[in-house]
Write a protein that holds these residues in place. Structure first.
Motif, short mmCIF file in Angstrom:
data_model
loop_
_atom_site.label_atom_id
_atom_site.label_comp_id
_atom_site.label_asym_id
_atom_site.label_seq_id
_atom_site.Cartn_x
_atom_site.Cartn_y
_atom_site.Cartn_z
N GLY A 216 7.65 -13.78 14.57
CA GLY A 216 7.64 -13.18 13.24
C GLY A 216 7.12 -14.08 12.15
O GLY A 216 7.18 -13.72 10.97
N ILE A 217 6.56 -15.23 12.50
CA ILE A 217 6.07 -16.18 11.50
C ILE A 217 4.82 -15.65 10.81
O ILE A 217 4.51 -16.03 9.68
CB ILE A 217 5.83 -17.55 12.15
N LEU A 218 4.11 -14.75 11.47
CA LEU A 218 2.89 -14.18 10.89
C LEU A 218 3.17 -12.89 10.13
O LEU A 218 2.23 -12.20 9.72
CB LEU A 218 1.87 -13.91 12.00
N ASP A 219 4.44 -12.56 9.93
CA ASP A 219 4.80 -11.30 9.29
C ASP A 219 4.08 -11.08 7.96
O ASP A 219 3.68 -9.96 7.64
CB ASP A 219 6.31 -11.24 9.04
N VAL A 220 3.94 -12.12 7.19
CA VAL A 220 3.36 -11.99 5.86
C VAL A 220 1.90 -11.54 5.93
O VAL A 220 1.36 -11.02 4.95
CB VAL A 220 3.47 -13.33 5.10
N LEU A 221 1.27 -11.70 7.08
CA LEU A 221 -0.14 -11.34 7.24
C LEU A 221 -0.34 -9.97 7.87
O LEU A 221 -1.47 -9.51 8.04
CB LEU A 221 -0.87 -12.38 8.10
N ILE A 222 0.77 -9.30 8.24
CA ILE A 222 0.69 -8.04 8.96
C ILE A 222 0.91 -6.87 7.99
O ILE A 222 1.88 -6.87 7.23
CB ILE A 222 1.74 -7.97 10.08
N PRO A 223 0.03 -5.88 7.96
CA PRO A 223 0.21 -4.73 7.06
C PRO A 223 1.52 -4.00 7.35
O PRO A 223 1.98 -3.93 8.48
CB PRO A 223 -0.99 -3.84 7.40
N SER A 224 2.09 -3.47 6.29
CA SER A 224 3.37 -2.77 6.42
C SER A 224 3.19 -1.40 7.06
O SER A 224 2.09 -0.86 7.16
CB SER A 224 4.01 -2.58 5.04
N HIS A 225 4.32 -0.82 7.47
CA HIS A 225 4.31 0.53 8.01
C HIS A 225 3.69 1.50 7.01
O HIS A 225 2.84 2.31 7.35
CB HIS A 225 5.74 0.99 8.31
N ALA A 226 4.13 1.40 5.77
CA ALA A 226 3.69 2.34 4.74
C ALA A 226 2.19 2.24 4.50
O ALA A 226 1.50 3.25 4.35
CB ALA A 226 4.45 2.07 3.43
N PHE A 227 1.69 1.03 4.47
CA PHE A 227 0.26 0.84 4.21
C PHE A 227 -0.58 1.44 5.33
O PHE A 227 -1.59 2.12 5.09
CB PHE A 227 -0.06 -0.65 4.05
N LEU A 228 -0.19 1.23 6.58
CA LEU A 228 -0.93 1.76 7.72
C LEU A 228 -0.92 3.29 7.72
O LEU A 228 -1.93 3.93 8.02
CB LEU A 228 -0.36 1.22 9.02
#
Length: 347
Positions: A216-228
């Motif tokens: 989960g360290i890359l979480d900040v770089l992953i688009p959110s559920h809502a955005f997708l």
């Protein structure tokens, strides 16, 4: 003469049958997997006609902070291969892993983004690894001057994601059992000892990136559920959504029907029905895509196997009964010596 004609006809029929099977297989691939497959093959064709050069697209760690006009190689190096064997080896591994992860875990939109992200992060991680080993106690400064190409850094990241923390075992060579969580490390050692001129640091960097994703360290770089969800339901995305092989998030259940190899038509009512289910799944019953700031934040992490479209994170354990066992044939990153740019080492 008739015997010769019959033989020629048989050869043509065999070639036609093989071509049809290959075409059907390619059409059955998930959309993002298919896109990156054609990208790698297309780039290699351009290489054959000298329209793309390896030394112009490979990643050279020592030049990261000295040649800013070469920053594009952080990504381009992943899609360039040194020869047909290198390309074939990597594609065999990539297609197996990518098909499983795109269709069963990520969906096409997120997977497309992750491949680009991992391409960038593997190169950055490779710089960090080569920088560290160029100083005591390892004292290997030449690693900073090795120009690296190939998709296998990304492939090792995908392999680590698939196998991370998995309690299942896989069979090696038909007689040796190994826990899946150790398989990426076995592949790392196998390719380093058996094959020449592969980048141990590049493969190791891929495993590190996959591990960071799972923790989960890359979480900040992953688009959110809502955005997708908003992207997939936007009017401009409709033509992509209806493309053969496009997979919406598998966690929405019935939307896996969008992975369709027989038709490209998706009705408005089907999309509207899916929208209602997706909206309720992400935001709750009666939710709003433009909801609270927390829900609509563009980059809230998915991280450690978190389920896209789930209101609470949960660890996904790959279903090894339906997902292919990671390929025994391991991926490769081609490594070229910067001191002999006109005579790359043989993979």
């Amino acid at each position: 003469m008739s015997s010769s004609n019959t033989q020629a006809t048989g050869i043509r029929n065999d070639l036609s049958d093989g071509g049809n099977r290959m075409a059907n297989y390619i059409r059955s691939l998930p959309l993002a997997t298919r896109f990156y497959f054609f990208l790698c093959v297309g780039v290699f064709i351009f290489e054959c006609f000298n329209q793309v050069t390896i030394m112009g697209t490979c990643f050279l760690p020592s030049s990261l902070f000295t040649h800013y006009n070469k920053l594009y190689t952080l990504i381009t190096s992943a899609f360039v291969h040194t020869d047909a064997f290198h390309l074939l080896f990597n594609m065999l591994s990539f297609l197996s892993l990518a098909t499983a992860l795109e269709s069963k875990r990520f969906g096409s939109l997120l997977f497309f983004y992750l491949i680009l992200l991992f391409s960038l992060l593997v190169s950055i991680m490779l710089y960090a690894v080569t920088f560290l080993i160029s100083y005591p106690p390892l004292n290997n400064p030449s690693s900073m001057n090795s120009c690296v190409v190939g998709l296998s850094g990304v492939i090792f990241a995908l392999l680590q994601i698939l196998c991370f923390g998995n309690a299942h075992s896989t069979s090696l060579f038909g007689f040796l059992k190994m826990p899946l969580k150790l398989y990426p490390w076995f592949s790392l050692l196998l390719t380093s000892f058996v094959l020449q001129n592969v980048s141990f640091s590049g493969h190791l960097s891929g495993i590190f990136v996959g591990t960071l994703y799972e923790y989960g360290i890359l979480d900040v770089l992953i688009p959110s559920h809502a955005f997708l969800v908003k992207v997939e339901l936007s009017p401009s995305f409709g033509s992509i959504l209806s493309t053969v092989g496009y997979i919406t998030n598998p966690q929405y259940g019935t939307t896996s029907s969008f992975h369709n190899t027989t038709t490209t038509n998706v009705s408005v009512s089907t999309i509207t029905s899916w929208y209602q289910r997706a909206r309720d799944r992400v935001f709750g019953s009666g939710g709003n895509v433009g909801g609270s700031a927390d829900n609509s934040s563009r980059f809230t992490g998915l991280g450690q196997g978190r389920v896209l479209g789930s209101t609470s994170p949960g660890v996904i354990t790959p279903n090894m009964s339906s997902e292919p066992t990671p390929p025994i044939v391991s991926p490769m990153v081609g490594q070229l010596s910067n001191h002999s740019p006109h005579s790359p080492q043989t993979l």
